[in-house]
Scaffold this active site. Structure first.
Site, PDB file in Angstrom:
ATOM      1  N   SER A 137       0.819  -1.216   0.000  1.00  5.97           N
ATOM      2  CA  SER A 137       0.000   0.000   0.000  1.00  5.97           C
ATOM      3  C   SER A 137       0.852   1.266   0.000  1.00  5.97           C
ATOM      4  O   SER A 137       2.076   1.212   0.136  1.00  5.97           O
ATOM      5  CB  SER A 137      -0.910  -0.001   1.225  1.00  5.97           C
ATOM      6  OG  SER A 137      -0.125   0.306   2.372  1.00  5.97           O
ATOM      7  N   CYS A 138       0.169   2.397  -0.103  1.00  3.16           N
ATOM      8  CA  CYS A 138       0.859   3.688  -0.165  1.00  3.16           C
ATOM      9  C   CYS A 138       1.708   3.953   1.084  1.00  3.16           C
ATOM     10  O   CYS A 138       2.894   4.293   0.979  1.00  3.16           O
ATOM     11  CB  CYS A 138      -0.161   4.805  -0.364  1.00  3.16           C
ATOM     12  SG  CYS A 138      -1.625   4.650   0.684  1.00  3.16           S
ATOM     13  N   ASN A 139       1.117   3.796   2.279  1.00  9.63           N
ATOM     14  CA  ASN A 139       1.881   4.043   3.509  1.00  9.63           C
ATOM     15  C   ASN A 139       3.052   3.076   3.630  1.00  9.63           C
ATOM     16  O   ASN A 139       4.163   3.473   3.990  1.00  9.63           O
ATOM     17  CB  ASN A 139       0.968   3.914   4.738  1.00  9.63           C
ATOM     18  CG  ASN A 139       0.104   5.138   4.929  1.00  9.63           C
ATOM     19  OD1 ASN A 139       0.621   6.245   5.090  1.00  9.63           O
ATOM     20  ND2 ASN A 139      -1.203   4.959   4.906  1.00  9.63           N
ATOM     21  N   HIS A 193       0.303  -1.434   9.044  1.00 10.24           N
ATOM     22  CA  HIS A 193       1.427  -1.029   8.186  1.00 10.24           C
ATOM     23  C   HIS A 193       2.757  -1.654   8.605  1.00 10.24           C
ATOM     24  O   HIS A 193       3.558  -2.048   7.754  1.00 10.24           O
ATOM     25  CB  HIS A 193       1.548   0.499   8.180  1.00 10.24           C
ATOM     26  CG  HIS A 193       0.245   1.183   7.889  1.00 10.24           C
ATOM     27  ND1 HIS A 193      -0.592   1.659   8.877  1.00 10.24           N
ATOM     28  CD2 HIS A 193      -0.369   1.419   6.722  1.00 10.24           C
ATOM     29  CE1 HIS A 193      -1.678   2.183   8.329  1.00 10.24           C
ATOM     30  NE2 HIS A 193      -1.569   2.053   7.023  1.00 10.24           N
ATOM     31  N   GLY A 194       2.985  -1.712   9.949  1.00 11.90           N
ATOM     32  CA  GLY A 194       4.250  -2.278  10.427  1.00 11.90           C
ATOM     33  C   GLY A 194       4.436  -3.717   9.960  1.00 11.90           C
ATOM     34  O   GLY A 194       5.429  -4.049   9.288  1.00 11.90           O
ATOM     35  N   HIS A 219      -0.711  11.665   3.058  1.00  8.68           N
ATOM     36  CA  HIS A 219      -0.451  11.178   4.417  1.00  8.68           C
ATOM     37  C   HIS A 219       0.795  11.907   4.937  1.00  8.68           C
ATOM     38  O   HIS A 219       1.653  12.307   4.156  1.00  8.68           O
ATOM     39  CB  HIS A 219      -0.092   9.691   4.436  1.00  8.68           C
ATOM     40  CG  HIS A 219      -1.084   8.766   3.802  1.00  8.68           C
ATOM     41  ND1 HIS A 219      -2.356   8.594   4.262  1.00  8.68           N
ATOM     42  CD2 HIS A 219      -0.955   7.920   2.744  1.00  8.68           C
ATOM     43  CE1 HIS A 219      -2.974   7.672   3.517  1.00  8.68           C
ATOM     44  NE2 HIS A 219      -2.149   7.260   2.592  1.00  8.68           N
ATOM     45  N   GLN A 300      -0.827   9.423  -1.482  1.00  7.29           N
ATOM     46  CA  GLN A 300      -1.434   8.083  -1.533  1.00  7.29           C
ATOM     47  C   GLN A 300      -1.898   7.689  -2.927  1.00  7.29           C
ATOM     48  O   GLN A 300      -1.861   6.514  -3.294  1.00  7.29           O
ATOM     49  CB  GLN A 300      -2.605   8.010  -0.532  1.00  7.29           C
ATOM     50  CG  GLN A 300      -3.900   8.695  -0.950  1.00  7.29           C
ATOM     51  CD  GLN A 300      -3.878  10.212  -0.795  1.00  7.29           C
ATOM     52  OE1 GLN A 300      -2.927  10.777  -0.281  1.00  7.29           O
ATOM     53  NE2 GLN A 300      -4.938  10.874  -1.234  1.00  7.29           N
TER      54      GLN A 300
END
Ligand code: NAD
Length: 342
Positions: A137-139, A193-194, A219, A300
């Site tokens: 994903s983006c993040n 995300h982590g 973000h 994003q």
């Protein structure tokens, strides 16, 4: 490589455009389920439209020519980029497998949809020759690029703690929010995300915390990274500045906020004002011994477009990691001055 794009929304339309400007791949067409303005604009760009058989008539009534259905599109392509909403990609996977075509999925799918998750800087090699690959994903892409830059620059990472202010919605998502709130997103820690970063960077000690905020543009990440050693600040600046797809923005040059970075991209004449790079606020880069702090923006809508192009090259074995990154960046117009490729 003949490329099919299935799902022509925020990500799909950017991937279609990014593929179209590469000289070693060709866009066969895009699969649309509704004859909306997105379909009209795709047709105006010269993209061939494919649609479900039972929607053909509605496309025809909207004045849109349909070149075939999903099976037709897949059969005419060497690879599929699936950019459908979260979970739909996994449902479509069987169709691609049955047709014997490789596919690239997006970060809204679970990691197990693919043989490997992908970020060009972090693990290009893992996707070479694979059948199913998932661009994170983006993040996760933003975090993976920053951590990869440090690793490639010879800096060992003890642990990373990243605090994420997530945009509440994409600009066109008029029904999403929040509009006056800050929402733990999720309230549990770590956010997804982590663990997702680990799917591309392996066994790294990382914890992420995320809130959703009432903005649509980008973000913002606030990162605390503990390094093995205590480098000079100049070393960090050099490593980040010399890594492709990371840009530094100075307060003294007038960059005080994400809005100004968006304005920069618009003034650069970028399509849709896209910021494909991680946008680091260089003044935020701070060292306290082995503790590194920095803040950066992640657009994003745009950041995964170049990653999808590289994932196509990896799957098709079209080139090696650094040649692919350089080729993608040159074709898109990603700022490359003074950047190292390999
Ligand atoms: P989107 O809703 O903007 O676009 C998805 C498109 O797919 C829509 O046009 C929808 O009509 C279409 N669609 C729905 N069902 C379909 C089907 N069965 N077949 C073909 N098309 C279908 O979504 P998006 O934001 O582009 O997200 C796509 C993927 O990319 C998701 O996995 C998402 O998590 C991921 N992603 C999104 C962002 C972001 O910020 N928007 C960033 C990175 C990754």
């Amino acid at each position: 490589m003949r490329v099919a794009v299935v799902g022509y929304g925020t990500i799909g339309k950017r991937v279609a455009d990014a593929v179209s400007v590469q000289d070693d791949m060709r866009l066969v067409g895009v699969f649309k389920t509704t004859p909306d303005y997105g379909a009209t604009l795709a047709a105006r760009k010269g993209y061939r439209l494919y649609a479900p058989d039972d929607k053909r008539e509605s496309f025809r009534k909207a004045g849109l020519e349909v070149s075939g259905n999903l099976t037709d599109l897949i059969s005419e392509a060497d690879i599929v980029v699936d950019a459908t909403p979260d979970g739909v990609g996994a449902e479509n996977k069987g169709i691609y497998a049955k047709a014997g075509k490789p596919a690239i999925f997006q970060g809204g799918e679970e990691a197990d949809v693919a043989e490997t998750s992908f970020n060009a800087l972090a693990n290009f090699e893992n996707a070479v020759g694979k059948k199913f690959v998932r661009v994170v994903s983006c993040n996760t892409t933003g975090i993976s690029r920053v951590l990869s830059a440090l690793k490639l620059g010879g800096l060992g990472i003890k642990k990373a703690r990243i605090f994420i202010a997530r945009r509440g919605a994409d600009p066109r998502e008029y029904k999403k929010g929040p509009i006056n709130d800050v929402v733990p997103n999720p309230a549990t820690i770590p956010s997804h995300h982590g663990p997702d970063v680990k799917t591309v960077l392996g066994d790294i000690d990382i914890i992420t915390v995320a809130v959703a905020v009432p903005v649509t543009i980008m973000h913002m990440h606030m990162a605390y990274i503990e390094l093995d050693d205590a480098p000079r600040r100049e070393k960090i600046v050099d490593v980040l500045a010399s890594t492709p797809r990371i840009l530094l923005f100075d307060v003294k040059a007038g960059y005080n906020s994400l809005a100004q970075i968006v304005e920069w991209a618009r003034d650069m004449g970028r399509p849709r004002g896209d910021v494909w790079e991680v946008a680091v606020f260089s003044d935020s880069i701070t060292l306290n011994g082995r503790e590194l702090y920095l803040m950066y923006g992640v657009h994003q809508e745009a950041i995964v477009a170049p990653e999808n192009v590289d994932a196509i090259r990896a799957v098709g074995k079209l080139s090696d990691k650094w040649s692919s990154i350089e080729k993608t960046d040159k074709a898109l117009g990603i700022v490359t001055h003074g950047k190292r490729y390999g």
